[in-house]
Structures are given as C-alpha cells and as structure tokens.
Motif scaffolding. Structure first.
Motif, PDB file in Angstrom:
ATOM      1  N   THR A   1      52.927  22.477  13.488  1.00 53.71           N
ATOM      2  CA  THR A   1      54.314  23.208  13.904  1.00 53.71           C
ATOM      3  C   THR A   1      55.671  22.836  13.740  1.00 53.71           C
ATOM      4  O   THR A   1      55.252  21.489  14.570  1.00 53.71           O
ATOM      5  CB  THR A   1      54.189  24.167  14.388  1.00 53.71           C
ATOM      6  N   ASN A   2      56.918  23.122  13.248  1.00 54.01           N
ATOM      7  CA  ASN A   2      57.975  22.689  13.707  1.00 54.01           C
ATOM      8  C   ASN A   2      58.638  23.555  15.073  1.00 54.01           C
ATOM      9  O   ASN A   2      59.837  23.251  15.102  1.00 54.01           O
ATOM     10  CB  ASN A   2      59.127  22.822  12.562  1.00 54.01           C
ATOM     11  N   HIS A   3      57.605  24.656  15.109  1.00 56.26           N
ATOM     12  CA  HIS A   3      58.511  24.896  16.709  1.00 56.26           C
ATOM     13  C   HIS A   3      56.780  24.943  17.795  1.00 56.26           C
ATOM     14  O   HIS A   3      56.482  26.520  17.906  1.00 56.26           O
ATOM     15  CB  HIS A   3      58.295  26.695  15.982  1.00 56.26           C
ATOM     16  N   PRO A   4      56.713  24.072  18.547  1.00 55.42           N
ATOM     17  CA  PRO A   4      55.392  24.338  19.021  1.00 55.42           C
ATOM     18  C   PRO A   4      56.316  24.856  20.919  1.00 55.42           C
ATOM     19  O   PRO A   4      54.869  25.318  21.258  1.00 55.42           O
ATOM     20  CB  PRO A   4      55.367  22.641  20.149  1.00 55.42           C
ATOM     21  N   ARG A   5      57.094  25.145  20.544  1.00 51.62           N
ATOM     22  CA  ARG A   5      57.567  25.992  21.810  1.00 51.62           C
ATOM     23  C   ARG A   5      57.167  27.492  21.798  1.00 51.62           C
ATOM     24  O   ARG A   5      56.517  28.263  23.141  1.00 51.62           O
ATOM     25  CB  ARG A   5      59.265  25.809  22.149  1.00 51.62           C
ATOM     26  N   ILE A   6      56.959  27.971  20.490  1.00 52.54           N
ATOM     27  CA  ILE A   6      56.348  28.798  20.194  1.00 52.54           C
ATOM     28  C   ILE A   6      54.748  29.392  20.921  1.00 52.54           C
ATOM     29  O   ILE A   6      54.647  30.226  21.015  1.00 52.54           O
ATOM     30  CB  ILE A   6      56.696  29.825  18.572  1.00 52.54           C
ATOM     31  N   PHE A   7      54.073  28.092  20.242  1.00 47.98           N
ATOM     32  CA  PHE A   7      52.859  28.383  20.135  1.00 47.98           C
ATOM     33  C   PHE A   7      52.455  27.914  21.908  1.00 47.98           C
ATOM     34  O   PHE A   7      51.793  28.442  22.237  1.00 47.98           O
ATOM     35  CB  PHE A   7      51.983  27.290  19.758  1.00 47.98           C
ATOM     36  N   LEU A   8      53.236  27.026  22.459  1.00 52.84           N
ATOM     37  CA  LEU A   8      53.144  27.017  23.915  1.00 52.84           C
ATOM     38  C   LEU A   8      53.746  28.086  24.502  1.00 52.84           C
ATOM     39  O   LEU A   8      52.761  28.661  25.599  1.00 52.84           O
ATOM     40  CB  LEU A   8      54.007  25.996  24.301  1.00 52.84           C
ATOM     41  N   GLU A   9      54.406  29.144  24.326  1.00 55.72           N
ATOM     42  CA  GLU A   9      54.734  30.350  24.842  1.00 55.72           C
ATOM     43  C   GLU A   9      53.355  31.087  25.400  1.00 55.72           C
ATOM     44  O   GLU A   9      53.219  31.673  26.024  1.00 55.72           O
ATOM     45  CB  GLU A   9      55.817  30.834  24.499  1.00 55.72           C
ATOM     46  N   VAL A  10      52.983  31.087  24.141  1.00 57.77           N
ATOM     47  CA  VAL A  10      51.901  32.223  23.310  1.00 57.77           C
ATOM     48  C   VAL A  10      50.742  32.072  24.325  1.00 57.77           C
ATOM     49  O   VAL A  10      49.808  33.132  24.803  1.00 57.77           O
ATOM     50  CB  VAL A  10      51.379  32.415  22.157  1.00 57.77           C
ATOM     51  N   ALA A  11      50.518  30.629  24.447  1.00 60.91           N
ATOM     52  CA  ALA A  11      49.700  30.101  25.476  1.00 60.91           C
ATOM     53  C   ALA A  11      49.409  31.062  26.787  1.00 60.91           C
ATOM     54  O   ALA A  11      48.417  31.427  27.765  1.00 60.91           O
ATOM     55  CB  ALA A  11      49.322  28.671  25.293  1.00 60.91           C
ATOM     56  N   ILE A  12      50.567  30.347  27.167  1.00 61.61           N
ATOM     57  CA  ILE A  12      51.213  30.692  28.455  1.00 61.61           C
ATOM     58  C   ILE A  12      50.292  31.996  29.118  1.00 61.61           C
ATOM     59  O   ILE A  12      50.475  32.671  29.819  1.00 61.61           O
ATOM     60  CB  ILE A  12      52.540  30.096  29.052  1.00 61.61           C
ATOM     61  N   VAL A  13      51.167  33.157  27.865  1.00 60.00           N
ATOM     62  CA  VAL A  13      50.625  34.316  27.929  1.00 60.00           C
ATOM     63  C   VAL A  13      49.568  34.991  28.253  1.00 60.00           C
ATOM     64  O   VAL A  13      49.034  35.507  28.741  1.00 60.00           O
ATOM     65  CB  VAL A  13      52.201  34.909  27.044  1.00 60.00           C
ATOM     66  N   LYS A  14      48.522  34.405  27.261  1.00 57.85           N
ATOM     67  CA  LYS A  14      46.856  34.707  27.377  1.00 57.85           C
ATOM     68  C   LYS A  14      46.511  33.968  27.749  1.00 57.85           C
ATOM     69  O   LYS A  14      45.704  34.617  29.298  1.00 57.85           O
ATOM     70  CB  LYS A  14      47.076  33.594  26.067  1.00 57.85           C
TER      71      LYS A  14
END
Length: 562
Positions: free
Chosen positions: A343-356
C-alpha cells in the motif's frame, strides 16, 4: 592523516580477533600447524562476518617468515607487506566489478609465474558469485589443478549462485551470524581502547540492530559517536538505528492491555511525528512480543532476545499478559505487516491495527470460583458412588457377556466372486457349432491387434471356447481378469466392433473363468446327452497333446479320430 572508519581501523589482523567464527579459525590454525594447506578455499556467509579478513589473515600466516605458525606474526616483511597491500603476490580481486571473462583470463595468465616476494601466490576473489558463466568456466580448470605455489580463496555472500563444479574443488567454510553478546563484547573493547564514553544499553541496541554483522555494528557505532556530544546514550543509538525505544513499546503495550485507544493513537502520532518508519516500527513491535513470548517460556535464554532488554517494566508487563493474548497480538501484527507492504498509505493500516489491538478481547480460560470447585468435587464423588453401585449390580458382567455376542453377530465380509451367466452360456452351447468357433479363432489375432494396449492386455490369458451364430464364450485363466473385462463396457464395445468389422456379425460376448468352465460344461453335457454330435464336439476342450500337435505341425495337418 585522513580519518578512517572504525571497522577499517579495528579490522582483525589475527585469527583470535575474528569474533564468533571459532569453528573456522580453529580448523585453519590446525591446518597451518600441520602444513595441510589446501589449494582452494570457499568462505561463505552473511555480510560483515569476517570472510575477507580471515582470507587476508590466512594469506599472511601461509607466507609468514616464521611459518608454520597458527597466527601471523604481523612483524616480518611478508606480514607487513600483505597488510599494507604492497606485495603483488597476494592479489585481492573484486568479482563484482570485474565479472567478465577477459578480466579473469588476465588474472589467470599470471598464475603460472612464480611468486617474487613470498612463498605462495594467494588470489582472494571477493563476491565470487558475481562472475559470469564464462569467467567461471575459465577459472574451473586452473582452480582444479593450480601450480604448487598458488592458493585461491573465494569469498561470497550467496553460495547458491556458484556452480557446483567450483564448490566441489574447494574446502568450504560457512561463516555464521555473530551473536549480539559477542558484538557487544568487541565494541566494549574498542571503546575502551579509544577512550569513548558509551552507555552499555546503547551498545546492546546497536548490536541487535546490526543483525549479526560486525561491520554493520561498527558502522552504527561510528555514526552514534559522531551524533553524540560527550557520551553515546541510548537516545543517540535509537536515532541512528531508527529503532523505537523500549519505553515507548512498553507504553504502547500498556495501552493495549488497558484497552486505551486514545493513548495508543497518541503514541503512534508522536512516533510518526519524529520521523520513524512505520514498517520499522511494526517490525519492532512484533519482535517486542516475540521476545516477551520467549521470556515467558524460557526466562534463562536472555541471549535469544532480539529486541528488548530485561528491565522492570518489561518483566511486569510479561507477567500480566497471557500466552493466548501474545499469540493474538503477533498474529494481527503479522497480517498488518503483510498488508502494509502493498500500500501507499501504511499509516492507515497501522492506525487500524492499533485500534484493533486496543479493542481485542482476550481468549481467556474461565477459572472456577472456590464455591464452584467445591460443588464440582461433590458431584464427582456422587458419580463415583453411582458407578460403584452399578458395578455391584452386575452391569460390568453383563457388558462382558454381550461383548463376545456383538463380535459374533458382526457381519462377515466375504470375498466377492465373479458369477458367470450360466443360463445364457447354456443357450450358446445348445446352438454352438465348430465352424462358428473356427471363424472367431481365425480372426482372433487381428482382433487383438486392433484393440488398445490396455484392452488387448485383458485377452493375454483368454481364448474363445464355444460360439454360435450370434454369441461366443471367452474363457479367462484368472477370475479377477474375467470380472474386470466383463465389467468394462469400453472393452466389450471394442471387441464387438472389431469382430463386426472382421466377420460382419455383431456377436454377444460371454465370459467365464477357467475354474468355473469345467463344471458348467460337464453339467451341460450331462443334461444334454442326446444333443447333436456337432454341438458336443464344439463344447469339448482339446486335450493338451492335441493342442501341442497343432502347434508343431499346424491345425490343417492334424486329423483327430475318436
């Protein structure tokens, strides 16, 4: 004099300085003392583990004026000349920038000349896997049988790219990744000799970031020294290596445990604000929980921990988290890492992972309260007393009596046998004639030749024994082959079609095993004593001596007289 990097200044000059490769250095030292030097060596292993350094040390030890020795003296003219690079008989050849066959041939043309300054010519070919196929072929014969005064030392990080014909002509030594403890010990020696102040925790962090390479560790240490002012602190090491501090990881792990989404996202924002790489951060987080898992299962294996240092906060965190929770955390982080790579937006996946991770429900086993345990114990006692009562009333004896009966009543599986169509066979025998049988036997060879190999194989031990104008009987030697042939519609259709093409008649085919044919024939003869002689004659089976006579002289020359 210009400044030199630490890994150049502290490059090993003796075998004892080569850290973490005792299995290699000990073997080479014994070979030097026993004067059992091979003509070709292959040093393979990860970068920065001492391959080229060991090759130069070996070249000095071989040519040392005090040889045979296990270590070069580094004082004689030969050792000093090889160290300074002023002796042309020891040539270091870079295969990465000289991979063509012309350059290799230029080197090999000089092999036949005797050394001028030392006893042996030593060719150190670095990154040998970069040579072209033609260059390998040019090296092959010389490597196999070089002159007595020549020794080849090949070094590579990718031995699987080297032809097996080259590897088989060398003594191979595999260099291992250096442990973090050995790297820290070596760096302590360097900073003590250099008079540099350095925090030991910073050295441990640098050693773990070096991933088993001493050169990488010394380069990072060099950077940390340049970045710091008076003393290399752990913050300096974190900045240079790009790693995340353990305090930050402990803080984030606490947010996961307390299910505090706000604290988790705030910590992530602070991390990214300071320019940390998201991929490096999630890798550090996975290693953090991996080390926690190892610490909980094997607390004594501190050397196996890759990311953390055993401080009090980490120990408390490890005690308050279950193994199942660690498995869940690692699994989710690993999936997130895989998604972030594409992905070109790894921050989004990282934020989703933190919430999960903050909202994750732990799969904990339900522990019974003391009152529930007492109730369970009482219930188990009641069940045991009821079981004893049932045994006393003969239930066990009844079960023992019924078990053999159940075994006797089990249905017996009998082997399924082929059942020929006796009625249809008798109808064919009533109308059978010798001429019809001879017509089929005459075309039998052509019939088999026209079938597929798998179909013709079923007729290897089979022959026609009786025939009428519309049907004929095939006798099979083996019952299993008979059953197989009669159950295959493709076989039956192929035989019928072939006979129709040869005779113009579409016959019906009946099969019978050899061991069942004689009883069927005798039963038919006994019940048809008054049948036509021709029919009886058609159903008779030829005696062995008659069949042998026909084979020897031909059927047209044999006359049978009853």
């Amino acid at each position: 004099m210009a400044y030199q990097a630490l890994y150049r200044v502290w490059r090993p000059q003796t075998f004892i300085d080569v850290v973490g490769q005792e299995h290699v250095t000990k073997t080479l030292q014994n070979a030097l003392l026993q004067q059992k030097i091979s003509h070709a060596y292959l040093f393979s292993g990860p970068r920065g583990t001492g391959k080229t350094s060991a090759a130069k040390i070996l070249a000095k030890a071989i040519n040392c004026e005090r040889s045979p020795v296990s270590e070069p003296c580094n004082e004689c003219a030969a050792c000093l000349g090889i160290t300074n690079g002023t002796i042309s008989d020891v040539l270091e050849f870079d295969a990465a920038s000289n991979s063509r066959v012309e350059e290799m041939r230029d080197v090999l043309d000089k092999v036949k000349f005797a050394p001028t300054s030392v006893q042996y010519k030593v060719y150190i070919i670095d990154e040998v896997h970069m040579l072209s196929i033609s260059a390998f072929n040019a090296l092959l014969k010389t490597l196999e049988e070089p002159p007595k005064h020549v020794i080849f030392i090949l070094a590579t990080t990718e031995p699987h790219k080297i032809p097996l014909t080259i590897i088989s002509r060398c003594q191979r030594f595999d260099f291992r990744r250096i442990t973090a403890g050995a790297i820290v010990k070596r760096m302590k020696l360097i900073i003590d000799e250099s008079g540099i102040n350095c925090d030991e925790r910073a050295l441990q962090l640098i050693a773990r970031a070096a991933d088993g390479g001493m050169r990488d560790a010394l380069s990072l240490l060099d950077q940390a020294i340049s970045y710091s002012e008076d003393q290399v602190s752990i913050e300096d090491a974190l900045t240079v290596t790009g790693s995340v501090s353990q305090g930050f990881l402990n803080k984030l792990a606490l947010a996961f445990r307390e299910k505090d989404v706000a604290s988790g996202l705030e910590a992530l924002d602070e991390l990214l604000f300071h320019g940390k790489d998201p991929m490096r951060f999630i890798e550090d987080l996975i290693l953090f929980y991996r080390d926690m898992l190892l610490y909980k299962t094997a607390p004594n294996l501190e050397e196996s921990l890759e990311r953390v240092m055993l401080d009090e906060d980490f120990r408390v965190m490890a005690e308050t988290i279950s193994m199942d929770q660690i498995y869940q955390l690692i699994d989710l982080l690993n999936k997130t890492q895989q998604e972030m790579r594409w992905t070109n937006h790894p921050r989004i996946f990282l934020e989703v992972a933190i919430v999960k991770l903050c909202q994750m429900e732990a799969k904990q086993t339900v522990q019974a309260q003391p009152a529930q345990m007492e109730e369970l114990i009482t219930r188990i006692g009641q069940l045991e007393s009821e079981l004893q009562h049932l045994k006393a009333n003969g239930v066990a004896a009844v079960m023992q009596e019924t078990a053999p009966q159940a075994q006797k009543s089990a249905p017996r599986t009998s082997k399924k046998t082929f059942q020929p169509a006796v009625g249809r066979i008798n109808e064919v025998l009533k109308q059978a004639t010798k001429s019809d049988l001879n017509a089929i036997k005459t075309n039998w060879g052509e019939l088999r030749a026209s079938l597929l190999k798998s179909q013709a194989a079923l007729l290897n031990d089979a022959e026609p024994i009786a025939a009428s104008s519309t049907a004929f009987i095939i006798k099979f030697k083996h019952e299993m082959i008979c059953q197989m042939a009669m159950s295959r519609t493709d076989f039956l259709d192929a035989v019928v079609a072939a006979l129709h093409k040869l005779t113009g008649i579409r016959f019906t085919i009946l099969g019978v095993p050899e061991d069942q044919w004689l009883p069927i024939r005798e039963s038919f003869l006994n019940s048809h004593d008054g049948a036509e002689g021709e029919t009886s004659e058609a159903t008779k089976e030829e005696e062995p001596h008659i069949a042998e006579a026909k084979k020897l002289f031909g059927a047209e020359f044999v006359e049978i007289i009853d």
